[in-house]
Design a protein around this motif. Structure first.
Motif, mmCIF file in Angstrom:
data_model
loop_
_atom_site.group_PDB
_atom_site.id
_atom_site.type_symbol
_atom_site.label_atom_id
_atom_site.label_comp_id
_atom_site.label_asym_id
_atom_site.label_seq_id
_atom_site.Cartn_x
_atom_site.Cartn_y
_atom_site.Cartn_z
ATOM 1 N N ARG A 244 0.832 -1.201 0.000
ATOM 2 C CA ARG A 244 0.000 0.000 0.000
ATOM 3 C C ARG A 244 0.868 1.253 0.000
ATOM 4 N NH1 ARG A 244 -5.101 -1.624 0.066
ATOM 5 N NH2 ARG A 244 -5.447 -3.683 0.973
ATOM 6 N N ASP A 245 0.432 2.227 -0.812
ATOM 7 C CA ASP A 245 1.153 3.503 -0.864
ATOM 8 C C ASP A 245 1.036 4.196 0.498
ATOM 9 O OD1 ASP A 245 2.061 5.539 -3.435
ATOM 10 O OD2 ASP A 245 1.685 6.450 -1.476
ATOM 11 N N ILE A 246 2.137 4.760 0.947
ATOM 12 C CA ILE A 246 2.180 5.395 2.265
ATOM 13 C C ILE A 246 1.347 6.676 2.298
ATOM 14 C CG2 ILE A 246 4.208 6.912 1.956
ATOM 15 C CD1 ILE A 246 5.244 5.727 4.641
ATOM 16 N N ILE B 36 2.186 4.701 -14.432
ATOM 17 C CA ILE B 36 3.640 4.629 -14.230
ATOM 18 C C ILE B 36 4.189 6.014 -14.523
ATOM 19 C CG2 ILE B 36 5.837 3.580 -14.867
ATOM 20 C CD1 ILE B 36 4.358 1.174 -15.950
ATOM 21 N N ASN B 37 4.694 6.678 -13.506
ATOM 22 C CA ASN B 37 5.366 7.952 -13.734
ATOM 23 C C ASN B 37 6.787 7.670 -14.214
ATOM 24 O OD1 ASN B 37 3.231 9.681 -12.947
ATOM 25 N ND2 ASN B 37 3.674 9.265 -10.791
ATOM 26 N N CYS B 38 7.216 8.453 -15.168
ATOM 27 C CA CYS B 38 8.546 8.241 -15.747
ATOM 28 C C CYS B 38 9.275 9.571 -15.879
ATOM 29 C CB CYS B 38 8.419 7.557 -17.110
ATOM 30 S SG CYS B 38 10.006 7.344 -17.918
ATOM 31 N N ILE C 88 11.169 1.351 -10.680
ATOM 32 C CA ILE C 88 9.928 1.342 -11.464
ATOM 33 C C ILE C 88 8.774 0.739 -10.649
ATOM 34 C CG2 ILE C 88 10.146 -0.881 -12.627
ATOM 35 C CD1 ILE C 88 9.626 0.516 -15.261
ATOM 36 N N HIS C 89 7.601 1.360 -10.772
ATOM 37 C CA HIS C 89 6.432 0.886 -10.022
ATOM 38 C C HIS C 89 5.164 1.274 -10.753
ATOM 39 C CE1 HIS C 89 7.788 4.800 -8.519
ATOM 40 N NE2 HIS C 89 6.507 5.116 -8.369
ATOM 41 N N ILE C 90 4.178 0.411 -10.631
ATOM 42 C CA ILE C 90 2.849 0.716 -11.174
ATOM 43 C C ILE C 90 1.967 1.133 -10.006
ATOM 44 C CG2 ILE C 90 0.802 -0.211 -12.328
ATOM 45 C CD1 ILE C 90 2.560 -2.209 -13.755
ATOM 46 N N HIS C 91 1.357 2.308 -10.128
ATOM 47 C CA HIS C 91 0.338 2.723 -9.157
ATOM 48 C C HIS C 91 -0.981 2.063 -9.566
ATOM 49 C CE1 HIS C 91 2.502 6.342 -7.447
ATOM 50 N NE2 HIS C 91 3.143 6.253 -8.604
ATOM 51 N N LEU C 92 -1.589 1.358 -8.649
ATOM 52 C CA LEU C 92 -2.952 0.835 -8.847
ATOM 53 C C LEU C 92 -3.877 1.700 -7.990
ATOM 54 C CD1 LEU C 92 -5.237 -1.213 -9.466
ATOM 55 C CD2 LEU C 92 -4.292 -2.664 -7.667
ATOM 56 N N GLN D 105 7.799 11.473 -11.031
ATOM 57 C CA GLN D 105 8.426 10.288 -10.426
ATOM 58 C C GLN D 105 9.333 10.715 -9.277
ATOM 59 O OE1 GLN D 105 10.664 7.686 -13.089
ATOM 60 N NE2 GLN D 105 11.094 6.227 -11.443
ATOM 61 N N SER D 106 9.144 10.088 -8.125
ATOM 62 C CA SER D 106 9.914 10.471 -6.946
ATOM 63 C C SER D 106 10.708 9.309 -6.356
ATOM 64 C CB SER D 106 8.984 11.051 -5.870
ATOM 65 O OG SER D 106 8.009 10.098 -5.487
ATOM 66 N N VAL D 107 10.363 8.089 -6.736
ATOM 67 C CA VAL D 107 11.125 6.921 -6.284
ATOM 68 C C VAL D 107 11.666 6.234 -7.533
ATOM 69 C CG1 VAL D 107 11.071 4.722 -5.054
ATOM 70 C CG2 VAL D 107 9.699 6.642 -4.214
HETATM 71 P P1 AMP Z 1 6.146 8.208 -7.891
HETATM 72 O O1 AMP Z 1 5.941 9.647 -7.477
HETATM 73 O O2 AMP Z 1 5.379 7.811 -9.117
HETATM 74 O O3 AMP Z 1 7.618 7.870 -7.977
HETATM 75 O O4 AMP Z 1 5.506 7.344 -6.738
HETATM 76 C C1 AMP Z 1 6.176 7.040 -5.564
HETATM 77 C C2 AMP Z 1 5.131 6.658 -4.571
HETATM 78 O O5 AMP Z 1 5.756 5.987 -3.507
HETATM 79 C C3 AMP Z 1 4.374 7.839 -3.955
HETATM 80 O O6 AMP Z 1 2.979 7.709 -4.209
HETATM 81 C C4 AMP Z 1 4.702 7.744 -2.461
HETATM 82 O O7 AMP Z 1 3.613 8.095 -1.640
HETATM 83 C C5 AMP Z 1 5.084 6.284 -2.328
HETATM 84 N N1 AMP Z 1 5.991 5.979 -1.236
HETATM 85 C C6 AMP Z 1 7.132 6.596 -0.914
HETATM 86 N N2 AMP Z 1 7.721 6.000 0.140
HETATM 87 C C7 AMP Z 1 6.927 4.947 0.462
HETATM 88 C C8 AMP Z 1 6.995 3.947 1.474
HETATM 89 N N3 AMP Z 1 8.006 3.891 2.352
HETATM 90 N N4 AMP Z 1 5.999 3.035 1.531
HETATM 91 C C9 AMP Z 1 4.963 3.085 0.653
HETATM 92 N N5 AMP Z 1 4.860 4.015 -0.321
HETATM 93 C C10 AMP Z 1 5.823 4.937 -0.409
#
Ligand code: AMP
Length: 114
Positions: A29-31, A86-88, A99-103, A94-96
């Motif tokens: 789950r997204d934080i 998917i933010n790229c 690579i990740h898919i947001h559902l 993109q902040s992390v």
């Molecule tokens: P993005 O901005 O597309 O890179 O998405 C990164 C996502 O990771 C954001 O929606 C954040 O809320 C989420 N996120 C960051 N740190 C964590 C964490 N420790 N656990 C769960 N989600 C996180």
């Protein structure tokens, strides 16, 4: 990958609410949820961004969508609809850099996205 937040979640070095795991993917789950259901589906392989996806990753990326589909069903959002994002890169937000898919689901979505 050293210093990668999602690799740390994979290694259980930082906590997360994990909803699914198999040999090549993890979902949690997204934080900071942006919808009633907001789950991130990630590959165990560290790929920084869509730009770095290689042909050899095709089945891996397809698997992530398959996993997201199964989770959407379990979350009860399959019938009404949901969004995969998917933010790229920086301009996408993109902040992390793993690579990740947001559902996202459980509410009416708007279009276009911001
Ligand atoms: P993005 O901005 O597309 O890179 O998405 C990164 C996502 O990771 C954001 O929606 C954040 O809320 C989420 N996120 C960051 N740190 C964590 C964490 N420790 N656990 C769960 N989600 C996180």
């Amino acid at each position: 990958m050293e210093g990668c937040m999602f690799c740390k979640i994979l290694k259980r070095e930082i906590p997360a609410t994990i909803v699914y795991e198999d040999e090549i993917s993890l979902a949690f789950r997204d934080i900071s949820p942006k919808a009633p259901t907001h789950i991130l589906v990630i590959p165990k392989k560290h790929i920084r961004t869509v730009v770095e996806v290689k042909e050899e990753d095709n089945s891996l990326l397809g698997h992530l969508i398959y996993v997201a589909n199964g989770i959407a069903k379990k979350e009860g959002i399959s019938e009404k609809g949901f969004r995969l994002v998917i933010n790229c890169g920086l301009e996408s937000g993109q902040s992390v850099w793993h690579i990740h898919i947001h559902l996202l689901g459980g509410r009416k979505m708007t279009w276009p996205p911001g």
